[in-house]
Write a protein that holds these residues in place. Structure first.
Motif, PDB file in Angstrom:
ATOM      1  N   ILE A 192       0.857  -1.187   0.000  1.00 16.54           N
ATOM      2  CA  ILE A 192       0.000   0.000   0.000  1.00 16.54           C
ATOM      3  C   ILE A 192       0.892   1.235   0.000  1.00 16.54           C
ATOM      4  N   PRO A 193       0.720   2.174  -0.887  1.00 15.81           N
ATOM      5  CA  PRO A 193      -0.124   2.111  -2.079  1.00 15.81           C
ATOM      6  C   PRO A 193       0.552   1.274  -3.154  1.00 15.81           C
ATOM      7  N   GLU A 194      -0.239   0.759  -4.076  1.00 11.62           N
ATOM      8  CA  GLU A 194       0.305  -0.106  -5.133  1.00 11.62           C
ATOM      9  C   GLU A 194       1.359   0.603  -5.965  1.00 11.62           C
ATOM     10  N   THR A 195       1.181   1.893  -6.178  1.00  9.18           N
ATOM     11  CA  THR A 195       2.110   2.642  -7.027  1.00  9.18           C
ATOM     12  C   THR A 195       3.328   3.141  -6.268  1.00  9.18           C
ATOM     13  N   GLY A 196       3.342   2.996  -4.970  1.00 16.62           N
ATOM     14  CA  GLY A 196       4.464   3.459  -4.164  1.00 16.62           C
ATOM     15  C   GLY A 196       4.205   4.840  -3.608  1.00 16.62           C
ATOM     16  N   GLY A 197       4.785   5.118  -2.464  1.00 18.47           N
ATOM     17  CA  GLY A 197       4.586   6.397  -1.809  1.00 18.47           C
ATOM     18  C   GLY A 197       5.888   6.946  -1.273  1.00 18.47           C
ATOM     19  N   MET A 198       5.788   8.070  -0.592  1.00 16.49           N
ATOM     20  CA  MET A 198       6.937   8.759  -0.017  1.00 16.49           C
ATOM     21  C   MET A 198       6.844   8.619   1.503  1.00 16.49           C
ATOM     22  N   TYR A 199       7.840   7.983   2.112  1.00 15.30           N
ATOM     23  CA  TYR A 199       7.831   7.777   3.556  1.00 15.30           C
ATOM     24  C   TYR A 199       9.138   8.256   4.158  1.00 15.30           C
ATOM     25  N   ARG A 200       9.051   8.830   5.347  1.00 15.10           N
ATOM     26  CA  ARG A 200      10.222   9.259   6.119  1.00 15.10           C
ATOM     27  C   ARG A 200      10.189   8.458   7.417  1.00 15.10           C
ATOM     28  N   VAL A 201      11.271   7.736   7.689  1.00 11.51           N
ATOM     29  CA  VAL A 201      11.332   6.843   8.843  1.00 11.51           C
ATOM     30  C   VAL A 201      12.554   7.205   9.686  1.00 11.51           C
ATOM     31  N   ALA A 202      12.358   7.393  10.982  1.00 15.29           N
ATOM     32  CA  ALA A 202      13.477   7.656  11.888  1.00 15.29           C
ATOM     33  C   ALA A 202      14.343   6.398  11.992  1.00 15.29           C
ATOM     34  N   ILE A 203      15.631   6.551  11.769  1.00 16.16           N
ATOM     35  CA  ILE A 203      16.541   5.403  11.820  1.00 16.16           C
ATOM     36  C   ILE A 203      16.492   4.748  13.193  1.00 16.16           C
ATOM     37  N   GLU A 204      16.368   5.533  14.246  1.00 13.77           N
ATOM     38  CA  GLU A 204      16.351   4.943  15.589  1.00 13.77           C
ATOM     39  C   GLU A 204      15.107   4.099  15.847  1.00 13.77           C
ATOM     40  N   ASP A 205      14.072   4.238  15.017  1.00 19.45           N
ATOM     41  CA  ASP A 205      12.851   3.453  15.179  1.00 19.45           C
ATOM     42  C   ASP A 205      12.851   2.160  14.371  1.00 19.45           C
ATOM     43  N   VAL A 206      13.900   1.926  13.592  1.00 19.54           N
ATOM     44  CA  VAL A 206      13.982   0.716  12.771  1.00 19.54           C
ATOM     45  C   VAL A 206      14.442  -0.440  13.654  1.00 19.54           C
ATOM     46  N   SER A 207      13.617  -1.493  13.720  1.00 17.15           N
ATOM     47  CA  SER A 207      13.967  -2.645  14.556  1.00 17.15           C
ATOM     48  C   SER A 207      14.612  -3.778  13.759  1.00 17.15           C
ATOM     49  N   ALA A 208      14.424  -3.783  12.444  1.00 16.26           N
ATOM     50  CA  ALA A 208      15.045  -4.784  11.583  1.00 16.26           C
ATOM     51  C   ALA A 208      15.100  -4.215  10.167  1.00 16.26           C
ATOM     52  N   TRP A 209      16.072  -4.665   9.384  1.00 18.24           N
ATOM     53  CA  TRP A 209      16.164  -4.188   8.011  1.00 18.24           C
ATOM     54  C   TRP A 209      16.953  -5.170   7.166  1.00 18.24           C
ATOM     55  N   THR A 210      16.750  -5.079   5.859  1.00 16.59           N
ATOM     56  CA  THR A 210      17.511  -5.888   4.911  1.00 16.59           C
ATOM     57  C   THR A 210      17.651  -5.103   3.617  1.00 16.59           C
ATOM     58  N   MET A 211      18.705  -5.391   2.904  1.00 13.82           N
ATOM     59  CA  MET A 211      18.913  -4.757   1.607  1.00 13.82           C
ATOM     60  C   MET A 211      17.911  -5.353   0.617  1.00 13.82           C
ATOM     61  N   GLY A 212      17.459  -4.550  -0.317  1.00 17.71           N
ATOM     62  CA  GLY A 212      16.520  -5.002  -1.331  1.00 17.71           C
ATOM     63  C   GLY A 212      15.095  -4.681  -0.927  1.00 17.71           C
ATOM     64  N   ASP A 213      14.193  -4.803  -1.911  1.00 17.17           N
ATOM     65  CA  ASP A 213      12.793  -4.574  -1.609  1.00 17.17           C
ATOM     66  C   ASP A 213      12.002  -5.832  -1.932  1.00 17.17           C
ATOM     67  N   PHE A 214      10.837  -5.931  -1.315  1.00 19.29           N
ATOM     68  CA  PHE A 214       9.975  -7.084  -1.484  1.00 19.29           C
ATOM     69  C   PHE A 214       8.829  -6.717  -2.393  1.00 19.29           C
ATOM     70  N   SER A 215       8.444  -7.652  -3.203  1.00 21.63           N
ATOM     71  CA  SER A 215       7.236  -7.467  -4.014  1.00 21.63           C
ATOM     72  C   SER A 215       6.530  -8.809  -4.070  1.00 21.63           C
ATOM     73  N   TYR A 216       5.252  -8.752  -4.371  1.00 23.18           N
ATOM     74  CA  TYR A 216       4.449  -9.952  -4.434  1.00 23.18           C
ATOM     75  C   TYR A 216       4.056 -10.236  -5.873  1.00 23.18           C
ATOM     76  N   SER A 217       3.835 -11.509  -6.145  1.00 21.74           N
ATOM     77  CA  SER A 217       3.376 -11.910  -7.469  1.00 21.74           C
ATOM     78  C   SER A 217       2.297 -12.970  -7.297  1.00 21.74           C
ATOM     79  N   ASP A 218       1.313 -12.928  -8.162  1.00 22.54           N
ATOM     80  CA  ASP A 218       0.247 -13.929  -8.120  1.00 22.54           C
ATOM     81  C   ASP A 218       0.636 -15.169  -8.912  1.00 22.54           C
ATOM     82  N   HIS A 219       1.796 -15.189  -9.523  1.00 25.82           N
ATOM     83  CA  HIS A 219       2.224 -16.289 -10.385  1.00 25.82           C
ATOM     84  C   HIS A 219       2.883 -17.383  -9.601  1.00 25.82           C
TER      85      HIS A 219
END
Length: 118
Positions: free
Chosen positions: A91-118
């Motif tokens: 959400i949203p499907e087209t992507g959005g603009m988000y600002r996240v405080a680094i100190e609030d990040v509890s886990a992270w990984t390089m790369g992005d996730f996407s879903y496929s119905d295939h």
């Protein structure tokens, strides 16, 4: 208050120094999973300002985002083309603009996730 992950601060600093918007990242913050590409803060601010300026009702808020970014080590991640993952959708499907405080990040990984119905 937690101490920001130094490695994540270094990643954010490289994005800032290179003015690149190609670094994909996925973070967990406040129980939400956000996935997308990082942008330098100045680029992110300009894009948000442009979107607001094009709005009949929100144009006056555009100026807030034109103020220069503060100097020093990055304190926030600036995502564009990003999605909050909820079940099998982003959400949203087209992507959005988000600002996240680094100190609030509890886990992270390089790369992005996407879903496929295939």
């Amino acid at each position: 208050m937690s101490k920001p992950d130094e490695l994540l601060v270094d990643v954010a600093a490289l994005v800032e120094s290179g003015q690149s918007n190609q670094m994909s990242l996925t973070v967990v913050t406040g129980g939400a999973v956000i996935t997308g590409r990082l942008a330098p803060e100045a680029v992110w601010r300009q894009r948000v300002s442009d979107v607001l300026m094009d709005s009949d009702r929100l144009g006056e808020f555009s100026a807030v985002f034109k103020s220069p970014a503060k100097h020093g080590p990055p304190t926030h991640l600036h995502f564009h083309v990003a999605r909050i993952l909820q079940g099998t959708v982003g959400i949203p499907e087209t992507g959005g603009m988000y600002r996240v405080a680094i100190e609030d990040v509890s886990a992270w990984t390089m790369g992005d996730f996407s879903y496929s119905d295939h």
